[in-house]
Write an enzyme that holds these catalytic residues in place. Structure first.
Site, PDB file in Angstrom:
ATOM      1  N   GLU A  27       0.838  -1.263   0.062  1.00 46.00           N
ATOM      2  CA  GLU A  27       0.152  -0.130   0.084  1.00 46.00           C
ATOM      3  C   GLU A  27       0.799   1.261  -0.059  1.00 46.00           C
ATOM      4  O   GLU A  27       2.045   1.259   0.466  1.00 46.00           O
ATOM      5  CB  GLU A  27      -0.756   0.043   1.321  1.00 46.00           C
ATOM      6  CG  GLU A  27      -1.734   1.118   1.399  1.00 46.00           C
ATOM      7  CD  GLU A  27      -2.813   0.904   2.455  1.00 46.00           C
ATOM      8  OE1 GLU A  27      -2.745   0.188   3.116  1.00 46.00           O
ATOM      9  OE2 GLU A  27      -3.612   1.993   2.492  1.00 46.00           O
ATOM     10  N   ASN A  72      -6.696   1.627   2.826  1.00 50.21           N
ATOM     11  CA  ASN A  72      -7.240   2.612   3.103  1.00 50.21           C
ATOM     12  C   ASN A  72      -6.965   3.869   2.057  1.00 50.21           C
ATOM     13  O   ASN A  72      -7.787   4.667   1.693  1.00 50.21           O
ATOM     14  CB  ASN A  72      -7.078   3.221   4.662  1.00 50.21           C
ATOM     15  CG  ASN A  72      -7.678   2.131   5.311  1.00 50.21           C
ATOM     16  OD1 ASN A  72      -8.409   1.457   5.249  1.00 50.21           O
ATOM     17  ND2 ASN A  72      -7.171   2.211   6.674  1.00 50.21           N
ATOM     18  N   ASN A 172     -12.128  -0.638  -1.098  1.00 48.10           N
ATOM     19  CA  ASN A 172     -11.375  -1.397   0.156  1.00 48.10           C
ATOM     20  C   ASN A 172     -12.015  -1.114   1.471  1.00 48.10           C
ATOM     21  O   ASN A 172     -12.493   0.133   1.601  1.00 48.10           O
ATOM     22  CB  ASN A 172      -9.806  -0.680   0.554  1.00 48.10           C
ATOM     23  CG  ASN A 172      -9.296  -1.519   1.536  1.00 48.10           C
ATOM     24  OD1 ASN A 172      -8.877  -2.289   1.704  1.00 48.10           O
ATOM     25  ND2 ASN A 172      -9.165  -0.354   2.637  1.00 48.10           N
ATOM     26  N   GLU A 173     -12.609  -2.119   2.389  1.00 49.85           N
ATOM     27  CA  GLU A 173     -13.136  -1.943   3.556  1.00 49.85           C
ATOM     28  C   GLU A 173     -14.105  -0.959   3.620  1.00 49.85           C
ATOM     29  O   GLU A 173     -14.151  -0.179   4.484  1.00 49.85           O
ATOM     30  CB  GLU A 173     -12.176  -1.758   4.623  1.00 49.85           C
ATOM     31  CG  GLU A 173     -11.230  -2.972   4.839  1.00 49.85           C
ATOM     32  CD  GLU A 173     -10.021  -2.767   5.948  1.00 49.85           C
ATOM     33  OE1 GLU A 173     -10.007  -1.430   6.721  1.00 49.85           O
ATOM     34  OE2 GLU A 173      -9.600  -3.724   6.370  1.00 49.85           O
ATOM     35  N   TYR A 244      -6.838  -9.192  11.297  1.00 48.76           N
ATOM     36  CA  TYR A 244      -5.525  -9.228  11.974  1.00 48.76           C
ATOM     37  C   TYR A 244      -5.718  -9.470  13.488  1.00 48.76           C
ATOM     38  O   TYR A 244      -7.065  -9.190  13.958  1.00 48.76           O
ATOM     39  CB  TYR A 244      -5.298  -7.346  11.923  1.00 48.76           C
ATOM     40  CG  TYR A 244      -4.734  -7.112  10.567  1.00 48.76           C
ATOM     41  CD1 TYR A 244      -3.856  -7.314  10.298  1.00 48.76           C
ATOM     42  CD2 TYR A 244      -5.825  -6.379   9.962  1.00 48.76           C
ATOM     43  CE1 TYR A 244      -3.427  -6.699   8.951  1.00 48.76           C
ATOM     44  CE2 TYR A 244      -5.870  -5.583   8.757  1.00 48.76           C
ATOM     45  CZ  TYR A 244      -4.211  -5.926   8.262  1.00 48.76           C
ATOM     46  OH  TYR A 244      -4.033  -5.267   6.885  1.00 48.76           O
ATOM     47  N   GLU A 292      -6.598  -9.199   3.377  1.00 50.92           N
ATOM     48  CA  GLU A 292      -5.432  -8.566   4.327  1.00 50.92           C
ATOM     49  C   GLU A 292      -5.609  -9.691   5.418  1.00 50.92           C
ATOM     50  O   GLU A 292      -6.668  -9.978   6.155  1.00 50.92           O
ATOM     51  CB  GLU A 292      -5.972  -7.407   4.591  1.00 50.92           C
ATOM     52  CG  GLU A 292      -5.719  -6.280   3.772  1.00 50.92           C
ATOM     53  CD  GLU A 292      -5.964  -4.741   4.204  1.00 50.92           C
ATOM     54  OE1 GLU A 292      -6.072  -4.637   5.296  1.00 50.92           O
ATOM     55  OE2 GLU A 292      -6.487  -3.950   3.361  1.00 50.92           O
ATOM     56  N   GLN A 347       1.620  -6.491   5.586  1.00 50.08           N
ATOM     57  CA  GLN A 347       1.673  -6.151   3.974  1.00 50.08           C
ATOM     58  C   GLN A 347       3.102  -6.984   3.573  1.00 50.08           C
ATOM     59  O   GLN A 347       3.479  -7.935   4.435  1.00 50.08           O
ATOM     60  CB  GLN A 347       1.754  -4.694   3.901  1.00 50.08           C
ATOM     61  CG  GLN A 347       0.220  -4.081   4.218  1.00 50.08           C
ATOM     62  CD  GLN A 347       0.449  -2.668   3.763  1.00 50.08           C
ATOM     63  OE1 GLN A 347       1.127  -1.812   3.302  1.00 50.08           O
ATOM     64  NE2 GLN A 347      -1.121  -2.108   4.097  1.00 50.08           N
TER      65      GLN A 347
HETATM   66  O1  AHR Z   1      -2.820  -2.867   6.251  1.00 49.82           O
HETATM   67  C1  AHR Z   1      -3.277  -1.823   6.975  1.00 49.82           C
HETATM   68  C2  AHR Z   1      -4.700  -1.322   6.748  1.00 49.82           C
HETATM   69  O2  AHR Z   1      -5.590  -2.047   7.350  1.00 49.82           O
HETATM   70  C3  AHR Z   1      -5.348  -1.045   5.428  1.00 49.82           C
HETATM   71  O3  AHR Z   1      -4.792   0.034   4.693  1.00 49.82           O
HETATM   72  C4  AHR Z   1      -6.712  -1.404   5.509  1.00 49.82           C
HETATM   73  O4  AHR Z   1      -7.399  -2.024   4.348  1.00 49.82           O
HETATM   74  C5  AHR Z   1      -6.743  -2.116   6.832  1.00 49.82           C
HETATM   75  O5  AHR Z   1      -7.465  -1.506   7.681  1.00 49.82           O
END
Ligand code: AHR
Length: 500
Positions: A27, A72, A172-173, A244, A292, A347
């Site tokens: 990103e 993001n 994204n999200e 995550y 992700e 990432q």
């Molecule tokens: O990977 C970091 C961030 O985590 C990304 O930009 C977003 O998509 C997620 O919230």
């Protein structure tokens, strides 16, 4: 010592593992691009400014697909800012991360990097501040051969041949209030469908990923997928999910159990896709893109100068127990290979990443680099439906957590079999017996062990000693019992013998 048993048969198959589950993510965030993969002037930079030392580490893993440019970031990105003569490109306030984006790296640089690095792109379009028009123009810019406004613009920028990008994310999200242009499920479903339609009209060969939920605890999870997919079913191919995990309470057993949550999340998301399939009476099945996933918490709350360029943000320094959680998440992804067809470790460099760099200096492998490398190197083939018998324990948030978790992958071309296993127990070893039902003539060749470290041990630029060790099994090809040390990641490799 505790005992576990994994029974395997060639015939008990989950699915062919899609190579794209070993993907990752870059990103425009912190030092992922600038000072990470791209640093003109660095002693290891090639003629394009791509860091060769970083590429060497990426190539060791073998990363088949890289999602780009966000995250993001993409929800406020004008792709036009990142193409054409570099000196003409605007510097912009980047609102997702409160930094300044210089735009000296953009679509064509990324595509060039993919080519040199030996990976494929997964391109995201902005459905936050923009919509169908910008998205279809980007597909035309990237994939249309010539003779139109945007394809000729690309050629005038030095990219004569089309990039032919096959895989695209519809934003994204979009379920997250933190997202620029956050939408309700109905709003997003409509705009995603219209965008998907136009993108596929420009290039019918592309595949599209619809935004699912940002994590399993989102209050809209389930309804979000059902509503958006209902509006898009015929025009999309995958639904995304992100996850995550953190260990801010330093509760290791509970942290190691969190992969159970991932499995439940994947299965639930797949059920929602199947519900919409049934409702629409369609043959087409929608699969999942876990685009992700990782451990992320060490860098929470870290300070940086607002509006600075490529600051040190989200630079988690991963410890040994994080590597075990990444290993457990990889086991889960492989076990769910019937539904998860794309997965991106988020990432790749510097930003919550397996690879770290010093701007102007060294590059090195974090602890989480190793399970990712092992899975990518040995996890290609067909995931097998093993029967795992192991003790169970409870943790703060989970009950009946397996002491050992394991999965096996068989490579049909070579006949090789690999078992990936984690012993979650902090004190006791676990003797894993493999009952290889109909695998005639398999030789045990290697047991890769990643264990024996303090759970908080980390790698740094100066000390990369938190790494696995290999134990050759050439003297014991018939071995079927393997001691899994406490808190360990294990890769047990078999190859086809020449005698049968
Ligand atoms: O990977 C970091 C961030 O985590 C990304 O930009 C977003 O998509 C997620 O919230």
């Amino acid at each position: 010592m505790k005992h576990s048993k994994l029974t395997l048969s060639k015939d008990y198959q989950i699915a062919k593992v899609d190579d794209r589950v070993f993907g990752s993510f870059i990103e425009h965030l912190g030092r992922a691009v600038y000072g990470g993969i791209y640093e003109p002037g660095h002693p290891a930079a090639d003629e394009h400014g791509f860091r060769r030392d970083v590429m060497d580490l990426i190539r060791q893993i073998g990363v088949p697909v890289v999602r780009y440019p966000g995250g993001n970031f993409v929800s406020g990105y004008n792709w036009e800012d990142g193409v054409g003569p570099v000196e003409m490109r605007p510097r912009r306030l980047e609102l997702a991360w409160s930094t300044t984006e210089p735009n000296t790296f953009g679509t064509n640089e990324f595509m060039q990097w993919c080519k040199v690095c030996g990976t494929a792109p997964m391109m995201a379009v902005n459905l936050g501040t923009r919509g169908p028009d910008a998205a279809r123009n980007l597909v035309e810019y990237c994939n249309h051969e010539k003779g139109t406004c945007y394809s000729d613009l690309r050629r005038s920028h030095g990219a004569e041949a089309p990039h032919n990008i096959k895989l695209w994310c519809l934003g994204n999200e979009m379920d997250g209030p933190w997202q620029m242009g956050h939408k309700s499920a109905a709003e997003y479903g409509r705009v995603a469908n219209e965008t998907a339609k136009l993108m596929k009209w420009v290039d019918p060969s592309i595949e599209l990923v619809l935004c699912g939920s940002s994590n399993s605890r989102m209050p809209t999870f389930g309804d979000w997928e059902a509503t958006t997919l209902d509006l898009c079913y015929d025009n999309v191919d995958y639904v995304s999910l992100h996850q995550y995990f953190d260990c801010s309470d330093r509760d290791t057993p509970n942290f190691l159990a969190k992969s159970c949550d991932l499995e439940q999340y994947i299965r639930a998301a797949a059920c929602v896709c199947d519900y919409v399939q049934a409702k629409h009476r369609r043959k087409k099945k929608i699969h999942l893109s876990l685009d992700e996933w990782n451990v992320w918490y060490h860098s929470h709350g870290a300070d940086f100068e607002k509006w600075s360029e490529a600051p040190h943000i989200l630079e988690d320094v991963y410890n040994f127990e994080d590597a075990l959680v990444v290993g457990l998440m990889l086991i889960t992804i492989l076990r769910c290979s019937d539904r998860v067809k794309i997965a991106c470790l988020a990432q790749l460099v510097n930003v919550i990443a397996p690879i770290m760099t010093e701007t102007g200096g060294r590059a090195w492998a974090q602890t989480i680099f190793y399970p990712y490398l092992h899975a990518s190197r040995y996890g290609r083939g067909t995931a097998l439906q093993g029967i795992l018998t192991t003790g169970k324990h409870d943790t703060k948030d989970f009950t009946d957590v397996g002491d050992v978790d394991a999965v096996a992958v068989r490579n049909e071309e070579t006949g090789a079999l690999t078992v990936f296993a984690v012993n979650r127990d902090m004190e006791e070893s676990n003797l894993l017996t493999l009952d290889l039902k109909d695998f005639d003539g398999l030789r045990a060749v290697e047991h890769i062990r990643y264990d024996g470290f303090d759970r908080y041990a980390v790698n740094t630029a100066n000390d990369g000693s938190v790494r696995p060790r290999s134990e050759a099994l050439t003297a014991a090809p018939d071995a079927r019992e393997f001691k899994l040390n406490p808190l360990s990641w294990n890769v047990i490799r078999f190859e086809k013998g020449t005698d049968k």
